[in-house]
Write a protein that holds these residues in place. Structure first.
Motif, PDB file in Angstrom:
ATOM      1  N   ASN A  57     -74.463   2.432 -56.321  1.00 54.46           N
ATOM      2  CA  ASN A  57     -74.839   2.828 -57.675  1.00 54.46           C
ATOM      3  C   ASN A  57     -76.021   3.795 -57.671  1.00 54.46           C
ATOM      4  O   ASN A  57     -76.036   4.764 -58.435  1.00 54.46           O
ATOM      5  CB  ASN A  57     -75.136   1.588 -58.529  1.00 54.46           C
ATOM      6  N   LEU A  58     -77.002   3.541 -56.818  1.00 48.02           N
ATOM      7  CA  LEU A  58     -78.151   4.438 -56.691  1.00 48.02           C
ATOM      8  C   LEU A  58     -77.676   5.855 -56.339  1.00 48.02           C
ATOM      9  O   LEU A  58     -78.103   6.834 -56.956  1.00 48.02           O
ATOM     10  CB  LEU A  58     -79.110   3.912 -55.624  1.00 48.02           C
ATOM     11  N   GLN A  86     -74.055  -7.295 -52.340  1.00 44.08           N
ATOM     12  CA  GLN A  86     -74.721  -6.853 -53.572  1.00 44.08           C
ATOM     13  C   GLN A  86     -75.753  -5.759 -53.284  1.00 44.08           C
ATOM     14  O   GLN A  86     -75.919  -4.837 -54.090  1.00 44.08           O
ATOM     15  CB  GLN A  86     -75.344  -8.044 -54.295  1.00 44.08           C
ATOM     16  N   LEU A  87     -76.442  -5.847 -52.149  1.00 45.46           N
ATOM     17  CA  LEU A  87     -77.385  -4.780 -51.774  1.00 45.46           C
ATOM     18  C   LEU A  87     -76.631  -3.474 -51.536  1.00 45.46           C
ATOM     19  O   LEU A  87     -77.096  -2.395 -51.914  1.00 45.46           O
ATOM     20  CB  LEU A  87     -78.183  -5.178 -50.533  1.00 45.46           C
ATOM     21  N   SER A 130     -86.217   2.739 -53.501  1.00 44.46           N
ATOM     22  CA  SER A 130     -85.490   1.543 -53.095  1.00 44.46           C
ATOM     23  C   SER A 130     -86.008   1.114 -51.729  1.00 44.46           C
ATOM     24  O   SER A 130     -86.455   1.948 -50.945  1.00 44.46           O
ATOM     25  CB  SER A 130     -83.990   1.862 -53.004  1.00 44.46           C
ATOM     26  N   GLY A 178     -84.031   1.729 -57.726  1.00 44.59           N
ATOM     27  CA  GLY A 178     -82.999   0.901 -57.107  1.00 44.59           C
ATOM     28  C   GLY A 178     -82.990  -0.540 -57.589  1.00 44.59           C
ATOM     29  O   GLY A 178     -81.932  -1.178 -57.656  1.00 44.59           O
ATOM     30  N   ASP A 179     -84.157  -1.081 -57.954  1.00 42.93           N
ATOM     31  CA  ASP A 179     -84.224  -2.475 -58.412  1.00 42.93           C
ATOM     32  C   ASP A 179     -83.427  -2.690 -59.693  1.00 42.93           C
ATOM     33  O   ASP A 179     -82.888  -3.776 -59.931  1.00 42.93           O
ATOM     34  CB  ASP A 179     -85.675  -2.897 -58.657  1.00 42.93           C
ATOM     35  N   PHE A 187     -80.587  -1.645 -60.509  1.00 43.86           N
ATOM     36  CA  PHE A 187     -79.172  -1.928 -60.290  1.00 43.86           C
ATOM     37  C   PHE A 187     -78.947  -3.394 -59.911  1.00 43.86           C
ATOM     38  O   PHE A 187     -77.890  -3.953 -60.190  1.00 43.86           O
ATOM     39  CB  PHE A 187     -78.587  -0.979 -59.242  1.00 43.86           C
ATOM     40  N   GLY A 188     -79.941  -4.010 -59.293  1.00 44.43           N
ATOM     41  CA  GLY A 188     -79.854  -5.450 -59.033  1.00 44.43           C
ATOM     42  C   GLY A 188     -80.044  -6.255 -60.306  1.00 44.43           C
ATOM     43  O   GLY A 188     -79.358  -7.252 -60.540  1.00 44.43           O
ATOM     44  N   ARG A 190     -75.747  -1.998 -54.811  1.00 46.61           N
ATOM     45  CA  ARG A 190     -76.947  -1.372 -55.358  1.00 46.61           C
ATOM     46  C   ARG A 190     -77.100   0.052 -54.818  1.00 46.61           C
ATOM     47  O   ARG A 190     -77.413   0.978 -55.564  1.00 46.61           O
ATOM     48  CB  ARG A 190     -78.149  -2.210 -54.908  1.00 46.61           C
ATOM     49  N   ARG A 248     -75.736 -13.267 -59.439  1.00 48.13           N
ATOM     50  CA  ARG A 248     -76.632 -12.555 -58.531  1.00 48.13           C
ATOM     51  C   ARG A 248     -76.973 -13.447 -57.337  1.00 48.13           C
ATOM     52  O   ARG A 248     -77.330 -14.599 -57.498  1.00 48.13           O
ATOM     53  CB  ARG A 248     -77.911 -12.126 -59.256  1.00 48.13           C
TER      54      ARG A 248
END
Length: 195
Positions: free
Chosen positions: A77-78, A70-71, A96, A40-41, A43-44, A74, A51
């Motif tokens: 996308n995950l 934004q979270l 994540s 998951g990180d 995607f950030g 993420r 950001r």
């Protein structure tokens, strides 16, 4: 490397920073015959500009409205990437930080891969703090993880499999997850089906 039987659905590994999510999820994926690690990180980190700062002026975890947006992106996308791997016959092993029931419900509502297996790595706080302090500076977090750990326990308490990995090597933890997740980690209660 011993390959075990496959795990159906999606395995989601969470916990505080320093709990071992990324290391353990990679080792679990390596132990399955067809699996992909979905970190998951990453995607950030894909956000090259704009950001959001997730910490407040006192250095505590406190994402504002843009940080929350934004979270959420993420998580979107995950779920999409995990589903793409699952549809192609690979078990997604996602890691994540999932702190709240609302976040878990959001993921469960977007993710099509079933069953959803949730493993919460919960080594003692001093173990997580030590692991965080001794890892590479670019992956280290600079805030106290205790409030997050308390909130995770309060919000996700009876869900999934809470695994105290404090006395285990990452390899031992991964072996245990591969052997037991299908039996111990499936989340049944009140999960929305994907729409």
């Amino acid at each position: 490397m011993a390959h075990h039987e496959t795990l159906p659905g999606c395995l989601l590994i969470t916990g505080t920073p320093g709990a071992g999510k990324t290391t353990v999820s990679r080792l679990v994926a390596e132990r399955l015959p067809r699996a992909a690690q979905v970190d998951g990180d990453v995607f950030g980190l894909m956000l090259m500009s704009g950001r959001a700062n997730m910490l407040d002026e006192r250095g505590r975890w406190n994402p504002g409205p843009e940080g929350q947006r934004q979270l959420r992106l993420r998580m979107v996308n995950l779920c999409s990437v995990a589903d793409n791997f699952a549809a192609a016959g690979f078990t997604p092993v996602a890691d994540s930080v999932v702190e709240t029931r609302e976040e878990l419900d959001f993921i469960a509502g977007r993710l099509h891969a079933r069953p959803l297996m949730l493993v919460v790595l919960c080594p003692p706080l001093e173990v997580a703090r030590h692991r965080n302090a001794t890892r590479a500076v670019e992956t280290r977090v600079d805030y106290d993880v205790a409030p997050l750990a308390r909130n995770q326990r309060r919000e996700l308490g009876g869900l999934g499999w809470w695994l105290d990995s404090g006395d285990q090597t990452p390899e031992e933890t991964a072996d245990l997850i591969v052997a037991e997740a299908a039996r111990r980690a499936v989340v049944h209660r009140a999960l929305p089906s994907p729409g």
